[in-house]
Every structure is written in structure tokens, then in C-alpha cells.
Enzyme design. Structure first.
Site, PDB file in Angstrom:
ATOM      1  N   HIS A  90     -11.401 -11.665 -33.873  1.00 39.02           N
ATOM      2  CA  HIS A  90     -10.807 -10.834 -34.929  1.00 39.02           C
ATOM      3  C   HIS A  90      -9.468 -10.289 -34.441  1.00 39.02           C
ATOM      4  CE1 HIS A  90     -11.488  -8.205 -38.592  1.00 39.02           C
ATOM      5  NE2 HIS A  90     -10.443  -7.624 -38.025  1.00 39.02           N
ATOM      6  N   HIS A 142     -13.267  -9.000 -44.205  1.00 41.16           N
ATOM      7  CA  HIS A 142     -13.218  -7.601 -43.789  1.00 41.16           C
ATOM      8  C   HIS A 142     -14.067  -6.784 -44.760  1.00 41.16           C
ATOM      9  CE1 HIS A 142      -9.824  -8.961 -41.454  1.00 41.16           C
ATOM     10  NE2 HIS A 142      -9.536  -7.748 -41.014  1.00 41.16           N
ATOM     11  N   GLU A 157     -15.628  -1.150 -43.242  1.00 44.23           N
ATOM     12  CA  GLU A 157     -14.788  -0.286 -42.412  1.00 44.23           C
ATOM     13  C   GLU A 157     -14.478   0.966 -43.221  1.00 44.23           C
ATOM     14  OE1 GLU A 157     -10.657  -0.535 -39.762  1.00 44.23           O
ATOM     15  OE2 GLU A 157     -10.953  -1.872 -41.472  1.00 44.23           O
ATOM     16  N   ASP A 185      -8.328  -6.485 -33.013  1.00 46.67           N
ATOM     17  CA  ASP A 185      -7.803  -6.267 -34.357  1.00 46.67           C
ATOM     18  C   ASP A 185      -6.268  -6.378 -34.389  1.00 46.67           C
ATOM     19  OD1 ASP A 185      -7.948  -5.777 -37.067  1.00 46.67           O
ATOM     20  OD2 ASP A 185      -8.484  -3.665 -36.894  1.00 46.67           O
ATOM     21  N   ASP A 186      -5.570  -5.307 -34.073  1.00 48.28           N
ATOM     22  CA  ASP A 186      -4.103  -5.255 -34.033  1.00 48.28           C
ATOM     23  C   ASP A 186      -3.714  -4.498 -32.764  1.00 48.28           C
ATOM     24  OD1 ASP A 186      -3.539  -6.156 -36.994  1.00 48.28           O
ATOM     25  OD2 ASP A 186      -5.026  -4.558 -37.156  1.00 48.28           O
TER      26      ASP A 186
END
Length: 330
Positions: free
Chosen positions: A12, A192, A195, A273-274
Site C-alpha cells: 500500500h 481504500h 479509515e 501509504d505516503d
């Protein structure tokens, strides 16, 4: 073997979200682009919450304007991943940011990304595969265009289809047509959910889109019957603890539900993720989880095995990565 040296599998990771701030600043300077006050005084990305993060993310992508830019980006991201022990990675790629969902332009961008991935594999020993993702808050019609790009370029490198963006906008069922097209093209399915949308969004991903993996999915912990269902059906969660903590979903790693989900039999994986946005790396994720739950190398080795088993790559690639994991872990 140190935690940094442990071989890792990441499922991811957003390609644009992996762009180092210095890389984005450098491109902006080269192109004489004013991207506004998206950086903090220390040089990192600056945002207040998830929705502000989305704005900063999209602002940062404005400097990525050509296939060559994405070639350079892919190399920069994969070099960072490999430096943290990642030997296999799946990146989310968005035709929205690569030629505006035009198929001809998308092919040119994709060719550049694949070339960079091949160079990174030769230079750094990391293997990359791509998951095409429409942006949820751009709407279902644009997602259909993205799905066409995905279906037309499905193959050894493009192996999956998902969806990212603002979970609170629209319903996942609105995107079913795009997911059906992707599935018919042989692409594997993730989304996604869970969350910001709560446990019900995880149920929607499972029931309306037929996912085999869920990006994040942490809010499922608020519905233990759902957690048990996820475990029983073998649905894999792409968990990103550092991202969740950075965005305030949980106060710290000890409060994160990853350990409880693992205990309940859920197939969990670890990703960033980022990473530059959330000041993390795969090494840091492992270190923080080790501190929070006293996980040893055996736990991380099992999670890496789960991750490659859940990967969307072909059998030959999977066997190769599995053998590298086995050699490293004795």
C-alpha cells in the site's frame, strides 16, 4: 539482522505520495511553478488534517507534468524503499495524474514508470507492480475512464485495481461498473475503506466491490463480527499504522488495532501509504511496532510472507520473492 535489514514487502504505497519534498521542490524550481505554502519550515509537507492532506497531495502532483517526471519520481521512490529493506512493492498509480485519463498519454506515462521500475530492480534489487486507482472524490464517470486505462494496460506490470481519495464522498456501489471492467480484464481488486468511513465502509467494499484486499480497514475493529468475517473469508488488510497515527486516527502505535486484528486471525500487512507526508519509512513502521507490541523477527517474517501471498503479481514473481524471504529468514 537489524530491523532495517529485514526483507520487507509493501502493498500500500501511493507513487506520488512517496515523492520526497526535496524532489517536488526541485521540480517546481526547474519548471518555475509556484505550488504555494505546502511545506513546513523544516522542509516537510504541511497539512492540518486528512482533507487538507488531500489538497497538499494534489498540489504537489502539479509539478509532475511529463513521463520523464514520473520516470524520475519512480526511481526516487523505489530507491528510498529499497534502502529500507523493501524487496517487493505495489504502488497505486492514477491515470488522473498521468495524462488526464487519456489512454494514449497514459501508455506513455506507464512506459516511463515501467522503465524506471526495471532500472530500480537492476540497481536496487526491488521489484515493483502497479495498481490503478481512480480518485473517489473525482466521481464515478472519471473512474470509468480510469478503468478503461487499467483494462487496456493490464498485464505483468499492471496487476490490480483499487480506489483512493475521500471516503466520505459518494458510495462505493457507484463505482461497481469500473471495478467490474477491471475484474473482467484480469485485474485483482482492492479498495481504500474503513479509515474515515467507519466499519460500514469496509462492508461496502466487500459486498459492493468484491475486494480481496482492503486498504486500511482499521475501523473494522469497531465491529468485531466484521473482524471475524474478514478473518474467516481471508480478506487481507493493507495496514499503515504510521499514516493512521500521523492523521490522528489513533493517538500512538500502541493504540493501533493491528495487534488485536492479528490476534483474531486477520491477515494483516504493513505499509507506509505516503511515507514522506507522514514522516515514516518501512523501517520506522517495523521499529515502532516492535516497541509497541514487542514483536520479534518471527512476527515480521510471518507478516512479510502473508504480504507476498496476498500480492497481485504473477506466480513466477511471487515464487522469486518468496524464495528471497526464505533465504533471509533461514
Amino acid at each position: 539482522m537489524t530491523i532495517k535489514d529485514l526483507p520487507k514487502v509493501e502493498l500500500h504505497l501511493h507513487l506520488e505520495g512517496g515523492a520526497p519534498p526535496a524532489f517536488v521542490r526541485g521540480l517546481a524550481k526547474e519548471k518555475h511553478i509556484d505550488i504555494g505554502g505546502i511545506f513546513s519550515e523544516s522542509g516537510g509537507y504541511r497539512f492540518a488534517d486528512f482533507w487538507d492532506f488531500l489538497k497538499v497531495y494534489e498540489a504537489a502532483t502539479t509539478v509532475l507534468q511529463s513521463p520523464q517526471d514520473f520516470y524520475r519520481l519512480t526511481l526516487a521512490v523505489l530507491e528510498q524503499s529499497a534502502a529500507n529493506g523493501v524487496i517487493y512493492s505495489e504502488c497505486f498509480l492514477s491515470p488522473d495524474f498521468c495524462g488526464g485519463r487519456d489512454l494514449i498519454a497514459w501508455r506513455e506515462y506507464l512506459h516511463a514508470i515501467e522503465e524506471a521500475a526495471a532500472k530500480a530492480e537492476a540497481d536496487f534489487g526491488i521489484t515493483l507492480r502497479g495498481i490503478i486507482t481512480p480518485i473517489r472524490h473525482f466521481g464515478p464517470e472519471k473512474a470509468r475512464q480510469t478503468a478503461r486505462c487499467a483494462a487496456e494496460t493490464a498485464g505483468r506490470f499492471i496487476t490490480g485495481f483499487g480506489i483512493g481519495g475521500d471516503e466520505k464522498i459518494g458510495k462505493l456501489a457507484d463505482f461497481a461498473w469500473s471495478f467490474d471492467m477491471a475484474r473482467e480484464a484480469g485485474l485483482r481488486i482492492t479498495a481504500h475503506a474503513g479509515e474515515w468511513g467507519g466499519p460500514e465502509s469496509v462492508r461496502d467494499a466487500i459486498n459492493d466491490l468484491g475486494v480481496e484486499r482492503v486498504g486500511h480497514g482499521v475501523r473494522a475493529i469497531e465491529d468485531l463480527a466484521l473482524v471475524d468475517e474478514i478473518a474467516e473469508r481471508g480478506i487481507v488488510l493493507e495496514l499503515c499504522p504510521g499514516s493512521n497515527v500521523a492523521l490522528g486516527l489513533y493517538k500512538d502505535f500502541r493504540a493501533h488495532p493491528i495487534a488485536e486484528m492479528l490476534k483474531r486471525g486477520v491477515k494483516v500487512t504493513i505499509s507506509t501509504d505516503d511515507p514522506p507526508f507522514f514522516h515514516t519509512t518501512m523501517t520506522r513502521e517495523y521499529e515502532m511496532l516492535h516497541r509497541a507490541f514487542e514483536w520479534d523477527e518471527g512476527v515480521f517474517a510471518q507478516i512479510a510472507r502473508t504480504s507476498i501471498e496476498a500480492a497481485f503479481c504473477d506466480a513466477e514473481t511471487k515464487t522469486l520473492i518468496q524464495s528471497r524471504l526464505e533465504q533471509a529468514n533461514g
